[in-house]
Design an enzyme around this catalytic site. Structure first.
Site, PDB file in Angstrom:
ATOM      1  N   GLU A   8       1.627 -41.041   2.779  1.00 41.43           N
ATOM      2  CA  GLU A   8       2.357 -39.731   1.684  1.00 41.43           C
ATOM      3  C   GLU A   8       3.367 -39.844   3.889  1.00 41.43           C
ATOM      4  OE1 GLU A   8      -0.913 -37.701   4.495  1.00 41.43           O
ATOM      5  OE2 GLU A   8      -0.514 -39.119   3.027  1.00 41.43           O
TER       6      GLU A   8
ATOM      7  N   ASP B  90       6.478 -36.278   6.399  1.00 43.50           N
ATOM      8  CA  ASP B  90       5.391 -35.815   5.944  1.00 43.50           C
ATOM      9  C   ASP B  90       5.380 -34.849   4.623  1.00 43.50           C
ATOM     10  OD1 ASP B  90       2.322 -37.051   6.471  1.00 43.50           O
ATOM     11  OD2 ASP B  90       1.945 -34.956   5.845  1.00 43.50           O
TER      12      ASP B  90
END
Length: 578
Positions: A477, A434
């Protein structure tokens, strides 16, 4: 005065005798097919008004000039052509022969031969007359003749056509002609059978895949196959023998349909709209122009329309070659097959067009190269469709921004790899990544810069992993990397390297860091694929809590319920292939 007239009369007779003699063709029983072209005598009738009676006069006979060339094709011409040749039989018995004109697209073809009483007999045929006008019911023009023993016989033909004028005469004995005819029929059956197999095969694929490119391919193959059926004279023989008007007009209509379908097929298989938009616009404009032109074929002269479509065929060939080249350069796999196919066809088209316009000789190679090239092209285009299906499937599994696989692909592969690892007893590791503070990046630098950050991380991951590793953009993301046959220690090393390399990225001045959660399936410590993912996701959450820009490993002793997370030991000196 009378002496002068007698002198000139004798001179004309001598000239006529010399012209009539010409090169003699000696025939024999069992004679194999022999080209007559080098032994022909030709006369161009520019006005087309010369008749056979006048042709027999000494002054016109003197104008028949020996051709002495291996081929006789004159392209598109308004002239009629008279042809004469002489056969000599030195044997003591009569010899039955066949005279064959091997180009069937002659509008009017008249043949004169003498009967046993010396009277000239005329056969009037051509593809502008009903098929029944031919002495033998064959796709080519074949004239049976008999040369008496110890004699010479002369024969005359008159050619007149709006299309390309190709004189392809040969002579052979009946016994040599029939076996050769059987072989030709067999080869033609195989040729058109190949077209039919390709159409049926791709019809089944279309019913399974429902891709419109298959419709354009089948339209192209059917119209092109029928075009060659007309071109070879087979359609006139078996489909519309009593309709010479349709037999002529349908040839140009089928050529127009072939160009329309091939252009649209090329636009689809080469992804013209996406990869070559300007060339695609020109191809679309050409295709839209071809539609009304094809519909208008019956209302204009054959000669005019065949010249227009011959020119458009060359323009289309070059335009689609440019489109295919651009698509190949920009990464289209299916366009590679298309290019090989199109270059093959284009080469044969050029050979045939040069023959049509009289720049290359009319022979078996130049006459049939177009057809052979077309069948090879169809096979290669079928392969390009297969490659297109692979590309479509890959696009459906690919994230356009990061160029990694998407979540859909990850959700399909994770349970498959987990099931394989459980059956084979091999380890399976998972990294969940992430980007740190991604919302702040979007707020501070804008969403475009946020997209650049995701793309940069995706490119880095692509460089660092190889098959059988599966790298995916899980969403937003967040990324996921699935590592088959990889133990937890190896996965931990890869995770740490990724953390360090992302921090070192120069992404347009934006500082980037990532957090990674690592989990491994080893020794049956998880019961299901979802548990493996939840363990890696929990490790990622722990990495976020501990300050981000780090990797955390989830260790599970027996089951997911007993799992805990711990930081990795990067000092252990482990090595990895990644």
């Amino acid at each position: 005065m009378q002496i002068a007239k007698l002198f000139w009369g004798l001179l004309l007779l001598c000239l006529a005798a010399c012209a009539g003699a010409g090169p003699l063709i000696t025939v024999s029983p069992g004679m194999e097919p022999t080209a007559l072209t080098p032994s022909l005598r030709l006369l161009e009738d520019r006005g087309g008004a010369l008749d056979f009676a006048r042709l027999q006069t000494p002054e016109v006979q003197a104008q028949l000039q020996p051709w002495n060339k291996p081929s006789a094709n004159f392209g598109f011409t308004h002239s009629a052509y008279w042809v004469a040749f002489t056969l000599r039989n030195p044997t003591g018995r009569e010899i039955p022969l066949v005279i064959r004109q091997d180009y069937p697209l002659i509008d009017y073809l008249d043949f004169w031969a003498q009967d046993d009483g010396g009277t000239w007999q005329k056969i009037a045929t051509g593809d502008r007359l009903p098929f029944a006008s031919r002495p033998l019911a064959l796709r080519d023009f074949v004239f049976p003749v008999t040369v008496p023993a110890h004699s010479e016989r002369s024969y005359y033909l008159r050619y007149a056509t709006q299309g390309s004028l190709n004189i392809g005469l040969s002579v052979s004995s009946e016994t040599a002609f029939l076996p050769r005819l059987n072989v030709e029929q067999l080869l033609l059956g195989i040729y058109y059978g190949g077209f039919l197999v390709l159409v049926i095969y791709n019809l089944f694929l279309f019913l399974a895949i429902r891709d419109s490119a298959y419709i354009y391919y089948m339209g192209y193959a059917i119209s092109y196959g029928l075009y060659f059926g007309v071109h070879n004279g087979i359609a006139f023989q078996f489909v519309w023998p009593g309709d010479p008007w349709l037999a002529n007009e349908i040839l140009i209509v089928l050529l127009g349909l072939s160009l329309i379908f091939s252009t649209q097929f090329a636009r689809e298989v080469c992804s013209g709209r996406q990869l070559a938009p300007r060339t695609d616009w020109l191809a679309r404009a050409l295709m839209l122009a071809l539609i009304p032109l094809t519909l208008a074929v019956p209302f204009f002269s054959y000669r005019l329309m065949i010249l227009i479509f011959a020119a458009l065929t060359m323009v289309s060939s070059v335009l689609l070659l440019v489109m295919g080249t651009i698509s190949v350069v920009r990464g289209s796999v299916s366009a590679r097959y298309f290019m090989v196919a199109w270059v093959t066809l284009l080469s044969s088209v050029i050979v045939y067009m040069l023959k049509t316009f009289g720049l290359l000789p009319h022979n078996g190679l130049t006459q049939n190269a177009f057809q052979v090239g077309a069948l090879i092209e169809m096979v290669l285009l079928s392969l390009s469709l297969g490659a297109r299906v692979g590309e479509i499937q890959k696009r459906g599994y690919t994230d356009e921004l990061s160029r990694l696989y998407n979540r859909r692909y990850f959700d399909e592969q994770l349970p498959r790899e987990f099931s394989f690892a459980a059956r084979s007893g091999t380890p399976l590791s998972l990294l969940v990544l992430d980007l740190d503070h991604f919302k702040s990046i979007n707020d501070r630098y804008g969403h475009r810069q946020g997209d650049l950050a995701i793309r940069a991380v995706g490119e880095l991951i692509q460089k660092k992993v190889r098959k059988p590793v599966l790298a995916c953009r899980y969403g937003g993301e967040e990324f996921a990397i699935l590592l088959p046959r990889t133990r937890g220690e190896q996965a931990a090393v890869l995770a740490e390297r990724l953390v360090q390399q992302v921090a070192e990225l120069d992404c347009h001045g934006m500082p980037l860091t990532i957090s990674i959660g690592v989990a491994s399936f080893e020794g049956g410590n998880f019961d299901a694929a979802v548990q493996l993912f939840e363990a890696a996701d929990a490790a990622l959450y722990r990495a976020k809590q501990e300050g981000r820009n780090r990797a955390v490993v989830c260790s599970a002793a027996v089951s997911f319920q007993d799992s805990s997370v711990k930081p990795i030991d990067v000092e252990a000196g482990l090595t990895s292939n990644y």
